[in-house]
Design a protein around this motif. Structure first.
Motif, PDB file in Angstrom:
ATOM      1  N   LEU A   1      -4.126   7.763  -0.333  1.00  0.00           N
ATOM      2  CA  LEU A   1      -4.665   8.746   0.606  1.00  0.00           C
ATOM      3  C   LEU A   1      -3.772   9.985   0.694  1.00  0.00           C
ATOM      4  O   LEU A   1      -4.262  11.083   0.974  1.00  0.00           O
ATOM      5  CB  LEU A   1      -4.847   8.115   1.985  1.00  0.00           C
ATOM      6  CG  LEU A   1      -5.930   7.034   2.070  1.00  0.00           C
ATOM      7  CD1 LEU A   1      -6.047   6.498   3.485  1.00  0.00           C
ATOM      8  CD2 LEU A   1      -7.273   7.583   1.608  1.00  0.00           C
ATOM      9  N   ASP A   2      -2.479   9.822   0.480  1.00  0.00           N
ATOM     10  CA  ASP A   2      -1.611  11.006   0.402  1.00  0.00           C
ATOM     11  C   ASP A   2      -2.046  11.893  -0.769  1.00  0.00           C
ATOM     12  O   ASP A   2      -2.079  13.133  -0.661  1.00  0.00           O
ATOM     13  CB  ASP A   2      -0.154  10.585   0.233  1.00  0.00           C
ATOM     14  CG  ASP A   2       0.468  10.083   1.530  1.00  0.00           C
ATOM     15  OD1 ASP A   2      -0.098  10.383   2.596  1.00  0.00           O
ATOM     16  OD2 ASP A   2       1.494   9.376   1.469  1.00  0.00           O
ATOM     17  N   SER A   3      -2.388  11.270  -1.889  1.00  0.00           N
ATOM     18  CA  SER A   3      -2.879  12.027  -3.040  1.00  0.00           C
ATOM     19  C   SER A   3      -4.218  12.687  -2.730  1.00  0.00           C
ATOM     20  O   SER A   3      -4.473  13.831  -3.140  1.00  0.00           O
ATOM     21  CB  SER A   3      -3.017  11.109  -4.259  1.00  0.00           C
ATOM     22  OG  SER A   3      -1.768  10.559  -4.631  1.00  0.00           O
ATOM     23  N   VAL A   4      -5.087  11.970  -1.994  1.00  0.00           N
ATOM     24  CA  VAL A   4      -6.370  12.543  -1.590  1.00  0.00           C
ATOM     25  C   VAL A   4      -6.148  13.760  -0.686  1.00  0.00           C
ATOM     26  O   VAL A   4      -6.815  14.796  -0.842  1.00  0.00           O
ATOM     27  CB  VAL A   4      -7.232  11.484  -0.870  1.00  0.00           C
ATOM     28  CG1 VAL A   4      -8.473  12.121  -0.256  1.00  0.00           C
ATOM     29  CG2 VAL A   4      -7.642  10.386  -1.834  1.00  0.00           C
TER      30      VAL A   4
ATOM     31  N   THR B   1      -6.529  11.119   9.671  1.00  0.00           N
ATOM     32  CA  THR B   1      -6.635  10.114  10.728  1.00  0.00           C
ATOM     33  C   THR B   1      -6.422   8.707  10.173  1.00  0.00           C
ATOM     34  O   THR B   1      -5.729   7.881  10.775  1.00  0.00           O
ATOM     35  CB  THR B   1      -8.011  10.203  11.410  1.00  0.00           C
ATOM     36  OG1 THR B   1      -8.165  11.503  11.994  1.00  0.00           O
ATOM     37  CG2 THR B   1      -8.159   9.152  12.498  1.00  0.00           C
ATOM     38  N   VAL B   2      -7.016   8.425   9.006  1.00  0.00           N
ATOM     39  CA  VAL B   2      -6.855   7.103   8.387  1.00  0.00           C
ATOM     40  C   VAL B   2      -5.405   6.894   7.955  1.00  0.00           C
ATOM     41  O   VAL B   2      -4.850   5.808   8.125  1.00  0.00           O
ATOM     42  CB  VAL B   2      -7.813   6.945   7.196  1.00  0.00           C
ATOM     43  CG1 VAL B   2      -7.565   5.612   6.487  1.00  0.00           C
ATOM     44  CG2 VAL B   2      -9.257   7.012   7.660  1.00  0.00           C
ATOM     45  N   VAL B   3      -4.778   7.948   7.398  1.00  0.00           N
ATOM     46  CA  VAL B   3      -3.362   7.835   7.015  1.00  0.00           C
ATOM     47  C   VAL B   3      -2.508   7.508   8.237  1.00  0.00           C
ATOM     48  O   VAL B   3      -1.613   6.654   8.188  1.00  0.00           O
ATOM     49  CB  VAL B   3      -2.874   9.144   6.353  1.00  0.00           C
ATOM     50  CG1 VAL B   3      -1.362   9.125   6.185  1.00  0.00           C
ATOM     51  CG2 VAL B   3      -3.540   9.338   5.007  1.00  0.00           C
ATOM     52  N   SER B   4      -2.808   8.167   9.351  1.00  0.00           N
ATOM     53  CA  SER B   4      -2.083   7.877  10.587  1.00  0.00           C
ATOM     54  C   SER B   4      -2.316   6.441  11.036  1.00  0.00           C
ATOM     55  O   SER B   4      -1.383   5.748  11.485  1.00  0.00           O
ATOM     56  CB  SER B   4      -2.525   8.849  11.683  1.00  0.00           C
ATOM     57  OG  SER B   4      -1.918   8.553  12.917  1.00  0.00           O
TER      58      SER B   4
ATOM     59  N   ALA C   1      -0.137  -7.702   3.374  1.00  0.00           N
ATOM     60  CA  ALA C   1      -0.733  -6.570   4.090  1.00  0.00           C
ATOM     61  C   ALA C   1       0.084  -5.289   3.884  1.00  0.00           C
ATOM     62  O   ALA C   1      -0.488  -4.206   3.697  1.00  0.00           O
ATOM     63  CB  ALA C   1      -0.852  -6.900   5.581  1.00  0.00           C
ATOM     64  N   LYS C   2       1.410  -5.409   3.911  1.00  0.00           N
ATOM     65  CA  LYS C   2       2.256  -4.233   3.701  1.00  0.00           C
ATOM     66  C   LYS C   2       2.046  -3.651   2.308  1.00  0.00           C
ATOM     67  O   LYS C   2       2.006  -2.422   2.134  1.00  0.00           O
ATOM     68  CB  LYS C   2       3.728  -4.607   3.904  1.00  0.00           C
ATOM     69  CG  LYS C   2       4.109  -4.845   5.357  1.00  0.00           C
ATOM     70  CD  LYS C   2       5.548  -5.299   5.499  1.00  0.00           C
ATOM     71  CE  LYS C   2       6.517  -4.172   5.238  1.00  0.00           C
ATOM     72  NZ  LYS C   2       7.905  -4.571   5.557  1.00  0.00           N
ATOM     73  N   THR C   3       1.907  -4.522   1.325  1.00  0.00           N
ATOM     74  CA  THR C   3       1.674  -4.044  -0.041  1.00  0.00           C
ATOM     75  C   THR C   3       0.341  -3.307  -0.139  1.00  0.00           C
ATOM     76  O   THR C   3       0.257  -2.205  -0.699  1.00  0.00           O
ATOM     77  CB  THR C   3       1.693  -5.226  -1.031  1.00  0.00           C
ATOM     78  OG1 THR C   3       2.965  -5.880  -0.953  1.00  0.00           O
ATOM     79  CG2 THR C   3       1.457  -4.747  -2.446  1.00  0.00           C
ATOM     80  N   GLN C   4      -0.709  -3.909   0.435  1.00  0.00           N
ATOM     81  CA  GLN C   4      -2.036  -3.295   0.392  1.00  0.00           C
ATOM     82  C   GLN C   4      -2.039  -1.956   1.135  1.00  0.00           C
ATOM     83  O   GLN C   4      -2.567  -0.952   0.635  1.00  0.00           O
ATOM     84  CB  GLN C   4      -3.067  -4.243   1.014  1.00  0.00           C
ATOM     85  CG  GLN C   4      -3.279  -5.536   0.254  1.00  0.00           C
ATOM     86  CD  GLN C   4      -4.030  -5.325  -1.049  1.00  0.00           C
ATOM     87  OE1 GLN C   4      -4.917  -4.483  -1.136  1.00  0.00           O
ATOM     88  NE2 GLN C   4      -3.673  -6.072  -2.074  1.00  0.00           N
ATOM     89  N   LEU C   5      -1.458  -1.947   2.318  1.00  0.00           N
ATOM     90  CA  LEU C   5      -1.438  -0.716   3.111  1.00  0.00           C
ATOM     91  C   LEU C   5      -0.570   0.354   2.449  1.00  0.00           C
ATOM     92  O   LEU C   5      -0.867   1.549   2.537  1.00  0.00           O
ATOM     93  CB  LEU C   5      -0.937  -1.009   4.531  1.00  0.00           C
ATOM     94  CG  LEU C   5      -1.894  -1.830   5.401  1.00  0.00           C
ATOM     95  CD1 LEU C   5      -1.212  -2.230   6.709  1.00  0.00           C
ATOM     96  CD2 LEU C   5      -3.166  -1.045   5.706  1.00  0.00           C
ATOM     97  N   GLY C   6       0.512  -0.071   1.800  1.00  0.00           N
ATOM     98  CA  GLY C   6       1.362   0.891   1.107  1.00  0.00           C
ATOM     99  C   GLY C   6       0.625   1.564  -0.041  1.00  0.00           C
ATOM    100  O   GLY C   6       0.731   2.792  -0.237  1.00  0.00           O
ATOM    101  N   ILE C   7      -0.153   0.776  -0.807  1.00  0.00           N
ATOM    102  CA  ILE C   7      -0.947   1.354  -1.902  1.00  0.00           C
ATOM    103  C   ILE C   7      -1.993   2.310  -1.339  1.00  0.00           C
ATOM    104  O   ILE C   7      -2.213   3.407  -1.867  1.00  0.00           O
ATOM    105  CB  ILE C   7      -1.615   0.233  -2.718  1.00  0.00           C
ATOM    106  CG1 ILE C   7      -0.557  -0.636  -3.411  1.00  0.00           C
ATOM    107  CG2 ILE C   7      -2.579   0.813  -3.740  1.00  0.00           C
ATOM    108  CD1 ILE C   7      -1.138  -1.856  -4.102  1.00  0.00           C
ATOM    109  N   GLN C   8      -2.642   1.897  -0.232  1.00  0.00           N
ATOM    110  CA  GLN C   8      -3.655   2.767   0.380  1.00  0.00           C
ATOM    111  C   GLN C   8      -3.023   4.060   0.887  1.00  0.00           C
ATOM    112  O   GLN C   8      -3.595   5.146   0.711  1.00  0.00           O
ATOM    113  CB  GLN C   8      -4.344   2.038   1.535  1.00  0.00           C
ATOM    114  CG  GLN C   8      -5.381   2.895   2.259  1.00  0.00           C
ATOM    115  CD  GLN C   8      -6.157   2.126   3.308  1.00  0.00           C
ATOM    116  OE1 GLN C   8      -6.346   0.921   3.186  1.00  0.00           O
ATOM    117  NE2 GLN C   8      -6.629   2.815   4.331  1.00  0.00           N
ATOM    118  N   GLU C   9      -1.857   3.959   1.502  1.00  0.00           N
ATOM    119  CA  GLU C   9      -1.195   5.152   2.022  1.00  0.00           C
ATOM    120  C   GLU C   9      -0.854   6.124   0.893  1.00  0.00           C
ATOM    121  O   GLU C   9      -1.084   7.341   1.020  1.00  0.00           O
ATOM    122  CB  GLU C   9       0.074   4.753   2.781  1.00  0.00           C
ATOM    123  CG  GLU C   9       0.767   5.919   3.474  1.00  0.00           C
ATOM    124  CD  GLU C   9       1.962   5.458   4.280  1.00  0.00           C
ATOM    125  OE1 GLU C   9       2.185   6.002   5.376  1.00  0.00           O
ATOM    126  OE2 GLU C   9       2.676   4.548   3.820  1.00  0.00           O
TER     127      GLU C   9
END
Length: 516
Positions: free
Chosen positions: A80-83, A444-447, A69-77
């Protein structure tokens, strides 16, 4: 009592074997470091060990799940930072696009820049994890979440499934958000309005940013439609129609109101104001749409007029946000069964039994169950029917559509055409409003991702404490006490030596060796 030679030998041999067996058991304890060689050594401790070992194994499994989960959330974060960075740049470009000194050629160049930004944004929206699965497509991980058609229009192709991972005994965590939520919806709790302009407008009217002047206003959360007409004396008038999220008319069209082109804002009924300037033409239309709903359900009569009798249908209410009927359509039908009025519920196509109806009286409610009720009073006629429907904001918040609108507007020549310039400004204002909403949702999603990562860290810390406790309990039950084991080993060795010497002594005893 007579003791035979066989009994002497059997007793001695059995004693030596017992001592050897006990000695071997002590050797095994010292050699393996385990107190229990077989469950028979301590049945109760053996049972406890099995339970603790299972809990320890689950604790390790959950720790591995949390790492996933940490790996998946880290990639998503990171994605989304790039977005967020890209959207910030787009907002800056839109401010630049509003510069009145830009020529049609300058706007064309800016349109190309925004087209490239749209392609970059789509690449981020279709990002994959380390296993080749698309991050934001829900359960459809093998399918890209966003696809462009032959005209360049981008739509969501994934599903709304949540990728839940069991991170603890009683906790499941969403390891990825869907592209539908991130790129096409407003943040929970957002109370923004978006303006739109009709494609055929011919005037120079420019609609600006709406604001909620009265948060408790009657029509806050409703959609407003403004229609301009030319009065008999040549002046302009406008009327307002108010609609709910399902497009039912709540009010209007209102009595035409004289329009003054020197005004800066128009007061809409029910607590909303909108900035407005310029002179619209006859037939021009504008809309002000919310990105939120104040009522998650609406009710509407479905039967023919005249069947309502004395019944008065009001607003639905939610009695349990986690109720069975949340997000489902509920149809209610009435019948006269031999003089007894009854009603029947149909929930998402599943029909229930007929139930006797009792008039709740003035100001009453009809409890539909499943977490829903509806304001209802009076006695309807046979055949009366109404529905309670879930609603979501109807405003289009697809970030790619917003970019398409502004790109098309940038490519359209406007020099020397006041009406085209006004239309361009309206499209630009609408796109900026939508990008603001999209940017807030991404933040909001990043948070939310950060909150989930923090929760995983907290669960990890608690899991480490539990793991240490399990290890200590297993050590207490399984591990041998070396001091005691070695002492017992020496004792059993001495006992075996003594039994061997005794057996030798007995073996040497004979009637022929005895002196007369």
């Amino acid at each position: 009592m007579r003791i035979s030679s066989n009994l002497f030998f059997e007793t001695g041999l059995r004693t030596i074997n017992l001592q050897q067996s006990d000695l071997m058991h002590r050797y095994q304890q010292v050699g393996t470091g385990r107190r229990m060689i077989t469950p028979a050594d301590d049945p109760l401790a053996a049972a406890q060990t099995i339970n603790i070992a299972q809990s320890q194994s689950l604790n390790v499994r959950y720790a591995e799940n949390r790492q996933v989960a940490k790996t998946q959330l880290g990639i998503q974060e990171n994605t989304l930072d790039s977005v967020s960075t890209l959207l910030s740049g787009l907002k800056t470009r839109l401010v630049e696009a509003g510069n009145g000194t830009l020529s049609d050629a300058d706007r064309g160049v800016l349109a190309n820049v925004l087209e490239n930004a749209k392609d970059n944004l789509m690449g981020l929206a279709n990002a994959t994890d380390g296993n080749g699965q698309y991050l934001f497509s829900g359960h459809s991980g093998s399918r890209p979440p966003f696809i462009a058609d032959s005209f360049g229009a981008v739509s969501y192709q994934g599903d709304e499934g949540r990728r839940l991972i069991q991170v603890d005994q009683t906790r499941q965590l969403d390891s990825a958000d869907t592209g539908l939520d991130i790129f096409t919806k407003a943040a929970p709790g957002a109370r923004d309005y978006i303006t739109h302009v009709a494609a055929g407008n011919q005037g120079t009217g420019i609609i600006g940013k709406p604001i909620i002047a009265d948060p408790k206003g009657q029509y806050v959360g409703a959609k407003f439609e403004l229609s301009f007409t030319e009065a008999g004396d040549g002046s302009m008038e406008y009327s307002v129609t108010v609609r709910d999220a399902a497009d039912y008319i709540l009010s209007g069209p209102s009595v035409p109101v004289a329009y003054d082109d020197s005004t800066e804002t128009l007061a809409l009924p029910g607590g909303v104001q909108v900035a407005f300037s310029g002179m619209p033409a006859d037939g021009d239309a504008f809309s002000v749409e919310p990105v939120f709903v104040t009522d998650p359900f609406i009710s509407a009569q479905q039967s023919a007029l005249g069947t309502e009798g004395t019944a008065v249908l009001g607003k639905p209410g939610v009695t349990d946000p986690a109720g069975e009927y949340m997000g489902k359509q509920v149809d209610v039908a009435f019948q006269d069964n031999a003089g007894t009025l009854q009603y029947q519920l149909t929930v998402d196509g599943a029909t229930g039994p007929w139930v006797d109806y009792t008039d709740p009286g003035p100001g009453g409610v009809l409890d539909l169950g499943g977490g829903l009720e509806v304001a209802f009073e009076g006695v309807p006629n046979d055949g009366y029917a109404f529905s309670v429907e879930p609603v979501e904001p109807s405003t289009n918040l697809n970030v790619f559509d917003a970019l398409d609108d502004i790109i098309e507007a940038l490519k359209t020549p406007i020099q020397g055409d006041p009406a085209a310039h006004a239309n361009y400004q309206n499209v630009l204002a609408s796109a900026m409003q939508r990008l603001d909403v999209n940017f807030d949702q991404v933040q909001t999603v990043v948070s939310s991702v950060g909150t989930r990562l923090s929760e995983i860290d907290a669960i990890d810390a608690n899991s480490n404490v539990r793991g240490l406790s399990y290890a200590q309990d297993l050590s207490r039950l399984e591990d041998v006490d070396y001091y005691e084991a070695i002492a017992q080993l020496q004792l059993r060795t001495a006992a075996l030596d003594a039994a061997s010497m005794a057996f030798k002594k007995i073996q040497a005893t004979s009637m022929f060796n005895m002196k007369g």
